[in-house]
Scaffold this motif. Structure first.
Motif, short mmCIF file in Angstrom:
data_model
loop_
_atom_site.label_atom_id
_atom_site.label_comp_id
_atom_site.label_asym_id
_atom_site.label_seq_id
_atom_site.Cartn_x
_atom_site.Cartn_y
_atom_site.Cartn_z
N ALA A 56 0.83 -1.21 0.00
CA ALA A 56 0.00 0.00 0.00
C ALA A 56 0.86 1.26 0.00
O ALA A 56 0.59 2.22 -0.74
CB ALA A 56 -0.93 -0.01 1.21
N HIS A 57 1.91 1.28 0.80
CA HIS A 57 2.72 2.49 0.91
C HIS A 57 3.59 2.70 -0.34
O HIS A 57 3.96 3.84 -0.63
CB HIS A 57 3.60 2.42 2.15
CG HIS A 57 2.85 2.68 3.43
ND1 HIS A 57 2.03 1.74 4.00
CD2 HIS A 57 2.77 3.78 4.22
CE1 HIS A 57 1.48 2.23 5.09
NE2 HIS A 57 1.90 3.47 5.24
N SER A 58 3.91 1.64 -1.04
CA SER A 58 4.71 1.79 -2.26
C SER A 58 3.91 2.45 -3.38
O SER A 58 4.48 2.92 -4.37
CB SER A 58 5.21 0.43 -2.73
OG SER A 58 4.15 -0.37 -3.21
N ALA A 91 5.65 -3.89 -6.55
CA ALA A 91 6.02 -4.14 -5.15
C ALA A 91 5.62 -5.54 -4.72
O ALA A 91 6.37 -6.24 -4.03
CB ALA A 91 5.35 -3.10 -4.24
N ALA A 92 4.42 -5.99 -5.14
CA ALA A 92 3.98 -7.34 -4.79
C ALA A 92 4.89 -8.40 -5.39
O ALA A 92 5.23 -9.39 -4.73
CB ALA A 92 2.54 -7.54 -5.28
N GLY A 93 5.31 -8.18 -6.64
CA GLY A 93 6.21 -9.13 -7.28
C GLY A 93 7.56 -9.20 -6.60
O GLY A 93 8.11 -10.29 -6.40
N VAL A 94 8.10 -8.05 -6.22
CA VAL A 94 9.39 -8.02 -5.54
C VAL A 94 9.31 -8.69 -4.17
O VAL A 94 10.18 -9.48 -3.79
CB VAL A 94 9.89 -6.56 -5.40
CG1 VAL A 94 11.13 -6.50 -4.52
CG2 VAL A 94 10.18 -5.97 -6.77
N LEU A 195 -1.88 -14.27 -4.50
CA LEU A 195 -2.53 -13.58 -3.39
C LEU A 195 -1.95 -12.19 -3.18
O LEU A 195 -2.69 -11.23 -2.92
CB LEU A 195 -2.40 -14.42 -2.11
CG LEU A 195 -3.07 -13.85 -0.85
CD1 LEU A 195 -4.55 -13.62 -1.08
CD2 LEU A 195 -2.85 -14.79 0.33
N LEU A 196 -0.63 -12.06 -3.30
CA LEU A 196 0.00 -10.75 -3.16
C LEU A 196 -0.41 -9.82 -4.30
O LEU A 196 -0.63 -8.62 -4.08
CB LEU A 196 1.52 -10.89 -3.11
CG LEU A 196 2.11 -11.50 -1.83
CD1 LEU A 196 3.63 -11.51 -1.91
CD2 LEU A 196 1.66 -10.73 -0.59
N LEU A 197 -0.50 -10.36 -5.51
CA LEU A 197 -0.93 -9.53 -6.64
C LEU A 197 -2.39 -9.09 -6.47
O LEU A 197 -2.74 -7.94 -6.79
CB LEU A 197 -0.77 -10.32 -7.95
CG LEU A 197 0.67 -10.63 -8.37
CD1 LEU A 197 0.68 -11.46 -9.64
CD2 LEU A 197 1.46 -9.35 -8.58
#
Length: 286
Positions: A56-58, A91-94, A195-197
């Protein structure tokens, strides 16, 4: 009685032709409550709220870059929410790559992504001509909600629900026991990345309404409240969606009638309900 009067005033204001921004905000909140409640349930069940917060912050980095590109490079097609979406997915991928493959300390990498995204966003905003208030993106601004935000949120929400319907069994399995799911043939690493994506997509839906800093609370508080009474994950998911929609509706009503900032009002309402529900649940258990 007073709460009823406040909400009646709010519903009357929704019919005012000059208050279209209020209707846009309500529609965005109701549309976003579906993916927020659904994905938030899995985020809470998997206990990855801190990862969701970093994502969220990214988002501010993507918003700042999009605003800079629109004003300086002339990329008028690049909506700030599209920039936010790209930043959140990156960010989710990293984070997924670090969590699954890297030997680096996960908490340090997450912290680096968290602060880097915000620093990049503030840097781009500072170099963008004209006055841009970063607080509006950090904590939400009802005036930021536009028709294009509604279309983006609708498209993103539909995509999230479609993915959940296709892979909900695998996601549920990974949320509760990733190792056992892998033994049963589920590609746990890919589902974790998925799930992160989905979390990244979900975060973007209500950024303009409640802001980058506060959207994570709306992602986690309704599922946390629902988990106190729900007897199954399905009940928890449905209750989370309903609670999120209610918090948006009543939070908007309160903020309009009392002239409070919208994002903080919605989150404080959700936090108050969580504290009351958690306290009453503990009393009943004694």
């Amino acid at each position: 009685m007073e709460a009823t009067i406040i909400m009646l005033e709010f519903f009357k204001a929704l019919l005012d032709p000059d208050l279209g921004f209020l209707r846009n905000a309500l529609l965005l909140g109701l549309i976003g409550s579906i993916p927020l409640g659904a994905v938030g349930t899995f985020v809470v069940a998997r206990r990855i709220s801190y990862l969701a917060a970093a994502i969220a912050h990214s988002v501010l980095g993507g918003i700042g870059a999009a605003l800079y590109a629109r004003e300086v490079l002339g990329w008028s097609w690049l909506h700030p929410m599209l920039g936010a979406l790209l930043a959140a997915l990156t960010a989710a991928g990293v984070i997924a790559a670090v969590s699954l493959r890297s030997k680096q300390r996960e908490d340090a990498i997450i912290g680096a992504i968290w602060v880097t995204g915000m620093a990049v966003g503030l840097l781009f905003i500072s170099r963008t001509p004209g006055y841009i208030d970063p607080m509006a993106y950090l904590f939400g601004d009802i005036l930021l909600v536009t028709r294009s935000d509604l279309w983006i949120a609708t498209g993103v929400g539909a995509l999230i629900i479609a993915i959940l319907l296709l892979w909900h069994r695998q996601i549920v399995a990974v949320c509760f026991d990733a190792e056992f799911a892998a033994i049963r043939g589920v590609q746990a690493d890919r589902i974790y990345l998925l799930l992160l994506l989905l979390t990244a997509l979900t975060v973007v839906t209500l950024v303009s309404l409640v802001g980058i800093v506060l959207v994570i609370a709306l992602l986690t508080l309704p599922p946390a409240i629902a988990s106190l009474r729900a007897r199954s994950l399905g009940q928890m998911l449905i209750c989370s969606i309903v609670l999120t929609a209610c918090f948006v509706l009543f939070g908007l009503g309160l903020s309009y009638s009392l002239d409070f900032p919208t994002g903080p009002t919605i989150i404080l309402l959700a936090a108050l309900v969580y504290l009351v529900a958690n306290g009453s649940n503990r009393l009943c258990a004694k």
